[in-house]
Design a protein around this motif. Sequence first.
Motif, PDB file in Angstrom:
ATOM      1  N   ASP A  88       0.819  -1.216   0.000  1.00 51.29           N
ATOM      2  CA  ASP A  88       0.000   0.000   0.000  1.00 51.29           C
ATOM      3  C   ASP A  88       0.855   1.269   0.000  1.00 51.29           C
ATOM      4  O   ASP A  88       0.435   2.298  -0.517  1.00 51.29           O
ATOM      5  CB  ASP A  88      -0.934   0.023   1.209  1.00 51.29           C
ATOM      6  CG  ASP A  88      -2.054  -0.997   1.109  1.00 51.29           C
ATOM      7  OD1 ASP A  88      -2.309  -1.514  -0.001  1.00 51.29           O
ATOM      8  OD2 ASP A  88      -2.677  -1.277   2.153  1.00 51.29           O
ATOM      9  N   GLU A  89       2.036   1.183   0.580  1.00 52.63           N
ATOM     10  CA  GLU A  89       2.926   2.339   0.688  1.00 52.63           C
ATOM     11  C   GLU A  89       3.914   2.429  -0.478  1.00 52.63           C
ATOM     12  O   GLU A  89       4.698   3.375  -0.547  1.00 52.63           O
ATOM     13  CB  GLU A  89       3.712   2.264   2.003  1.00 52.63           C
ATOM     14  CG  GLU A  89       2.839   2.216   3.245  1.00 52.63           C
ATOM     15  CD  GLU A  89       2.197   3.557   3.559  1.00 52.63           C
ATOM     16  OE1 GLU A  89       2.874   4.582   3.405  1.00 52.63           O
ATOM     17  OE2 GLU A  89       1.017   3.566   3.969  1.00 52.63           O
ATOM     18  N   ALA A  90       3.869   1.495  -1.397  1.00 54.27           N
ATOM     19  CA  ALA A  90       4.880   1.404  -2.458  1.00 54.27           C
ATOM     20  C   ALA A  90       4.932   2.625  -3.361  1.00 54.27           C
ATOM     21  O   ALA A  90       5.993   2.939  -3.900  1.00 54.27           O
ATOM     22  CB  ALA A  90       4.658   0.145  -3.298  1.00 54.27           C
ATOM     23  N   ASP A  91       3.831   3.325  -3.533  1.00 55.92           N
ATOM     24  CA  ASP A  91       3.838   4.475  -4.435  1.00 55.92           C
ATOM     25  C   ASP A  91       4.261   5.772  -3.751  1.00 55.92           C
ATOM     26  O   ASP A  91       4.346   6.813  -4.390  1.00 55.92           O
ATOM     27  CB  ASP A  91       2.478   4.639  -5.101  1.00 55.92           C
ATOM     28  CG  ASP A  91       1.348   4.902  -4.126  1.00 55.92           C
ATOM     29  OD1 ASP A  91       1.530   4.660  -2.913  1.00 55.92           O
ATOM     30  OD2 ASP A  91       0.275   5.349  -4.580  1.00 55.92           O
ATOM     31  N   LYS A  92       4.565   5.713  -2.481  1.00 54.77           N
ATOM     32  CA  LYS A  92       5.039   6.886  -1.744  1.00 54.77           C
ATOM     33  C   LYS A  92       6.561   6.958  -1.834  1.00 54.77           C
ATOM     34  O   LYS A  92       7.210   5.966  -2.157  1.00 54.77           O
ATOM     35  CB  LYS A  92       4.585   6.800  -0.292  1.00 54.77           C
ATOM     36  CG  LYS A  92       3.071   6.867  -0.165  1.00 54.77           C
ATOM     37  CD  LYS A  92       2.619   6.848   1.256  1.00 54.77           C
ATOM     38  CE  LYS A  92       1.091   6.920   1.282  1.00 54.77           C
ATOM     39  NZ  LYS A  92       0.571   6.771   2.613  1.00 54.77           N
ATOM     40  N   PRO A  93       7.137   8.133  -1.554  1.00 54.02           N
ATOM     41  CA  PRO A  93       8.600   8.242  -1.605  1.00 54.02           C
ATOM     42  C   PRO A  93       9.273   7.199  -0.699  1.00 54.02           C
ATOM     43  O   PRO A  93       8.902   7.048   0.464  1.00 54.02           O
ATOM     44  CB  PRO A  93       8.868   9.662  -1.088  1.00 54.02           C
ATOM     45  CG  PRO A  93       7.609  10.416  -1.401  1.00 54.02           C
ATOM     46  CD  PRO A  93       6.500   9.409  -1.235  1.00 54.02           C
ATOM     47  N   GLY A  94      10.199   6.465  -1.274  1.00 56.47           N
ATOM     48  CA  GLY A  94      10.902   5.421  -0.541  1.00 56.47           C
ATOM     49  C   GLY A  94      10.115   4.133  -0.397  1.00 56.47           C
ATOM     50  O   GLY A  94      10.607   3.151   0.145  1.00 56.47           O
ATOM     51  N   GLY A  95       8.908   4.124  -0.913  1.00 60.38           N
ATOM     52  CA  GLY A  95       8.032   2.978  -0.759  1.00 60.38           C
ATOM     53  C   GLY A  95       8.469   1.739  -1.508  1.00 60.38           C
ATOM     54  O   GLY A  95       8.305   0.625  -1.030  1.00 60.38           O
TER      55      GLY A  95
END
Length: 52
Positions: A18-25
Motif C-alpha cells: 500500500d505504501e509502495a507508491d510513496k517516496p521510498g516505498g
Amino acid sequence: MLKADPAFAATYLTVALDEADKPGGKAALLAALRNVATAHDLELTPKEKPAA
C-alpha cells in the motif's frame, strides 16, 4: 514473527504494498519481501542455469 504468524506476515506485506507508491516505498516493499523470504529460508538469488 514473520515466519511464525502468517497473518502478521500478510499484514506486513499488505502495508508495504500500500505504501509502495510513496517516496521510498518501493525500497521499503523490496525490503519487506526480502524480510519475509529470509524468515522462510527462501533463496534470494537465482541459481545458475546449467549450460545447454
